[in-house]
Design a protein around this motif. Sequence first.
Motif, PDB file in Angstrom:
ATOM      1  N   ARG A  93       0.768  -1.344  -0.109  1.00 42.90           N
ATOM      2  CA  ARG A  93      -0.010   0.042   0.129  1.00 42.90           C
ATOM      3  C   ARG A  93       0.795   1.344  -0.030  1.00 42.90           C
ATOM      4  O   ARG A  93       0.804   2.143  -0.697  1.00 42.90           O
ATOM      5  CB  ARG A  93      -0.944   0.076   1.118  1.00 42.90           C
ATOM      6  N   GLY A  94       1.985   1.310   0.830  1.00 39.27           N
ATOM      7  CA  GLY A  94       2.816   2.493   0.939  1.00 39.27           C
ATOM      8  C   GLY A  94       3.471   2.669  -0.444  1.00 39.27           C
ATOM      9  O   GLY A  94       3.620   3.712  -0.884  1.00 39.27           O
ATOM     10  N   GLY A 122      -4.900  -7.082  -9.118  1.00 36.79           N
ATOM     11  CA  GLY A 122      -5.190  -8.169  -8.289  1.00 36.79           C
ATOM     12  C   GLY A 122      -4.264  -8.357  -7.063  1.00 36.79           C
ATOM     13  O   GLY A 122      -3.706  -9.390  -6.664  1.00 36.79           O
ATOM     14  N   LEU A 123      -4.060  -7.126  -6.380  1.00 36.46           N
ATOM     15  CA  LEU A 123      -3.124  -6.954  -5.333  1.00 36.46           C
ATOM     16  C   LEU A 123      -3.779  -6.745  -4.172  1.00 36.46           C
ATOM     17  O   LEU A 123      -3.358  -6.942  -2.908  1.00 36.46           O
ATOM     18  CB  LEU A 123      -2.006  -5.991  -5.539  1.00 36.46           C
ATOM     19  N   THR A 124      -5.268  -6.997  -4.169  1.00 34.42           N
ATOM     20  CA  THR A 124      -6.087  -6.581  -2.841  1.00 34.42           C
ATOM     21  C   THR A 124      -5.544  -7.275  -1.648  1.00 34.42           C
ATOM     22  O   THR A 124      -5.457  -6.591  -0.626  1.00 34.42           O
ATOM     23  CB  THR A 124      -7.273  -6.615  -3.087  1.00 34.42           C
ATOM     24  N   ASP A 128      -1.083  -5.043   2.610  1.00 39.04           N
ATOM     25  CA  ASP A 128      -0.384  -4.886   3.954  1.00 39.04           C
ATOM     26  C   ASP A 128       1.010  -5.598   3.863  1.00 39.04           C
ATOM     27  O   ASP A 128       1.519  -5.708   5.210  1.00 39.04           O
ATOM     28  CB  ASP A 128      -1.294  -4.733   5.049  1.00 39.04           C
ATOM     29  N   ARG A 129       1.212  -6.217   3.090  1.00 36.25           N
ATOM     30  CA  ARG A 129       2.433  -7.106   3.198  1.00 36.25           C
ATOM     31  C   ARG A 129       3.745  -6.280   2.770  1.00 36.25           C
ATOM     32  O   ARG A 129       3.393  -5.200   1.891  1.00 36.25           O
ATOM     33  CB  ARG A 129       2.434  -7.977   2.128  1.00 36.25           C
ATOM     34  N   ARG A 141       3.611  -6.615 -10.464  1.00 35.26           N
ATOM     35  CA  ARG A 141       2.314  -5.773 -10.075  1.00 35.26           C
ATOM     36  C   ARG A 141       2.116  -4.574  -9.387  1.00 35.26           C
ATOM     37  O   ARG A 141       1.502  -3.896  -9.536  1.00 35.26           O
ATOM     38  CB  ARG A 141       1.109  -7.095  -9.849  1.00 35.26           C
ATOM     39  N   VAL A 142       3.027  -4.792  -8.314  1.00 37.14           N
ATOM     40  CA  VAL A 142       3.208  -3.452  -7.358  1.00 37.14           C
ATOM     41  C   VAL A 142       3.672  -2.521  -8.404  1.00 37.14           C
ATOM     42  O   VAL A 142       3.432  -1.345  -8.272  1.00 37.14           O
ATOM     43  CB  VAL A 142       4.118  -3.865  -6.269  1.00 37.14           C
TER      44      VAL A 142
END
Lengths: 357, 306, 281
Positions: A93-94, A122-124, A128-129, A141-142
């Motif tokens: 997320r960050g 598709g990272l939902t 938080d990882r 994907r990030v």
Amino acid sequence: MSEIVFKNICKSFGDVKVIENLDLTLKDGEFTVLVGASGCGKTTLLRMIAGIGPATSGEIFMDGEEISDIPPGKRGVAMVFQNYAIYPTMTVRGNIDFGLKNKKVPKAERDRLVQEVAETVGLTPYLDRKPSALSGGQRQRVALARAMVKKPKVFLMDEPLSNLDAKLRGSMRSELIELHNRLKTSFVYVTHDQAEAMSMADTIILMDAGRIMQQASPEVIYNDPDNIFTARFIGTPPMNICRLKDGETYLGYRPEKVFFSTEKTDALYQRKAKILTREMLGSETLYKVQILEPDFAEDKGLSVMTKSFETRYMPGEMLNICVRREHLYFFNKERNRIRKGDVPDIETYYRMAEGTV
Amino acid sequence: MSKAKNNASPAKRKCGPRLMDRLRPYLMIAPCIAFLVVFTLYPVVNMIYLSFFEYDLLTPKKFVGLNNYYRLFFVNVDFWEAFKHTFYYTVAEVVLLITLGLLLAMWVRKSTFLNAIAQRVMFLPHLVAMLTVAYVFQWLMDDRSGLFNAVLNFFHLPGLNWLNSSKTALMSVVIVSIWKNVGYYALILLSSLKAIPAEIYEAADLDDARPLLKFFKITVPMLSPQIFFLLVTITMGSFKVFESIRVLTGGGPGSSTDVLVYYIYRYAISNMKYGYACAAGTILFVILMVFMVVYFRLPGKRVHYQ
Amino acid sequence: MKSKTYYRIRRKIIWVIDSILKIGVCIFLAFPFYWMLTTSFKTYTESILFPPTLIPRVFTLEGYRTVFEGLDLGMYLKNSLIILFWIILIQMIVMVPAAYGFSKCEFKGRGLLFGFVTVAFMVPSQVTFVTTFLMFSKMKLIKTLIPQIIPFGANAFGIFLLRQNFMQIPDEMLEAARLDEASELQIMLKIMLPMAKSSLVTIALLSFMSHWNSYFWPLVMTTSDSVRPLTMAIDKLKHLDFGFVWPTIMAGNVLMVLPVVILFLIGSKRIIAAMAYRGIK
């Protein structure tokens, strides 16, 4: 609108001149692929657009505005790096959020955008990882999500798929094409892989040693190459090139356009040959064949590649290789294409190619 | 590995002395271990042992139990003074060396001509003996004809007493140490900085991150293991400060720069109160070991790397 | 978007300020060296002028003359060199087999013993000096050079560095040598050592610099001038005249610093790399 224009660009690293006096226009909304061997200057151009590797001299315009002195973050571009360049100390997320925060986007809006983009790629479940807990494909994907969330005018991608395994690369390829179709913004994509370029591009820009060898759509670049370099770079195996009997004109034909015959056919180009090796690829078979009497005496032992659906020929066999008139290409001494109209009488070349069997 | 060795051994080796093969590694490390036992382990054990005695080399030693420690903590106020100064010194060193070192490292990170020169110059002070550094600074900090006061006067500021005032002496010692060491620590941090991939910063540039944000959100977290390491080494290094104190101030003026090692030195070498000095030494040893345990217990807790 | 000239000018200004500040920091860091050198050539009267002169008005070698006349420099230098020679020699002899043992041999207690080396490495001489002094004075060795040499026989940093180096040598190479019937000693001397040559030079260089500069240990381990090294001589310069005669003291220190700076100029890359490694270890 985000047309990118390079004008008289030069770039040197120390004493090494990588690019000299280059002019180039990238059309708005297109999926442009810069392709070439490593060190040809393709990544250098991409980094110029991003603003993280400025040109030594020359001008770059985006929508008519000169952008050389505008910092990277203010250009409205986003980039996906080869090694992803994910911030390892931040969560997923960050990572996605970072650019928005810097643009002072309000929190609620930011959360919505991140959610939306995470959904698309598709990272939902992983928001938080930490990146270290993700697989290669997920990191990719990030990196993509981080670029998408900024809604840039131009997407820049530097070999984004080269660190993925073959299977994943294939599926990411089609996802990127889909993404482009949906967003309709400009994509500038750098790769060394001609197959990747062919499959994704609206326009391919083929580069060699800092120069542009050809800029055209995949169909044109395959069917109508400007020079031997292009002809041999695009397509596997590369186009066969042999000298004609005058010793300075080159004849080219693609391996997949060659067919074998044991007797005379109506093809314009026919030569006696011997099969050297046979590589069965599945649907097709590659044959390496030696031309027994090369047109130009110095080319003794000349061999060419052919690709065929026939599997029955075996090494050692003697036969004729045949290519039809419309599949022959001619290149001059400077290795540039000779087209109809370039010379007073193109038929001379066809006559030379015809030769005798 | 040993299995492979046996398998790979040619037949001839078999009739050779097997015992020798098993003893050889021990023989190889024996000299090293022996040196460490005699000159590190034994002195430490002996120090702890002697800390329970009154001992001056001339008369036979006398067992006094915990009396040395009792005097150290509750009778002689000078130990607490020394401890306090050591503590202040350490805090100043840790804070200043790490912040300044980090800033310097960030500053000369790009490879330009000026930065290459700056890196060499930064390293120079670290090469020179502390003794020399101390003398040069004593001269620079001289109250009457020193250059520092001349500069202050030039800007119409009052001169300082630097080493000759109990208010500024410890600060002056810290300045000297910073001058000598900051470049060295900056270079250590620089080598870790260079290990951070350039693309991460480029990505941050594209994300329009301001320099300060890049520093706190990317650089500091990525350097955290190295910073933590420096935290421990600088702390341990500062707790054993001696040479600069000895040359610059001799612990003075008064006892304003007395530190632990100088304290031990005074009691042992000058006053020949070995037992008492050993008690103080034991305390220093315990403090250092605590830091060491902290260092070994917490390694890599915040290592972020892909 | 702000105009491009805005960004161009801003970048130029930042560059100028940055360069000026950098030169300033370089001057700040290099100035004490300059000050030491120029003061050493000043006359005493000029040295205590206030405000001081940046460039000596009169160049004099008076300071150096006093150093050479007032001190038996030859003796101190000889002590320093003897100490350095033995320290480095003993360290090499102890270090190479130890590093080999810890990197390429398996034996019971290896981890434990290596742990012991690591912990011992972290115990500073400032902790051990009192009892070491007592030990040597009981053995009546204080009036010899030995207390300044043998306590440094095991160079833990050197062992770490060399071990790291040895571990990178593939086991297959040693096994090949064993198949060729090489003895363990031959393997160590003929295969391992040549591959670690550069580390050995680095270790020797660092060892030289740290013991050349060492002051604390000779201060606490010596009671007579005859066994003292150069650092202790420099420390005596302040007592040579009445009070602090700065040109003399600086002259002595210039002589101290000279060999180290020359070494640095020859091998600055290697030294910086090695010291940085020591910092990271």
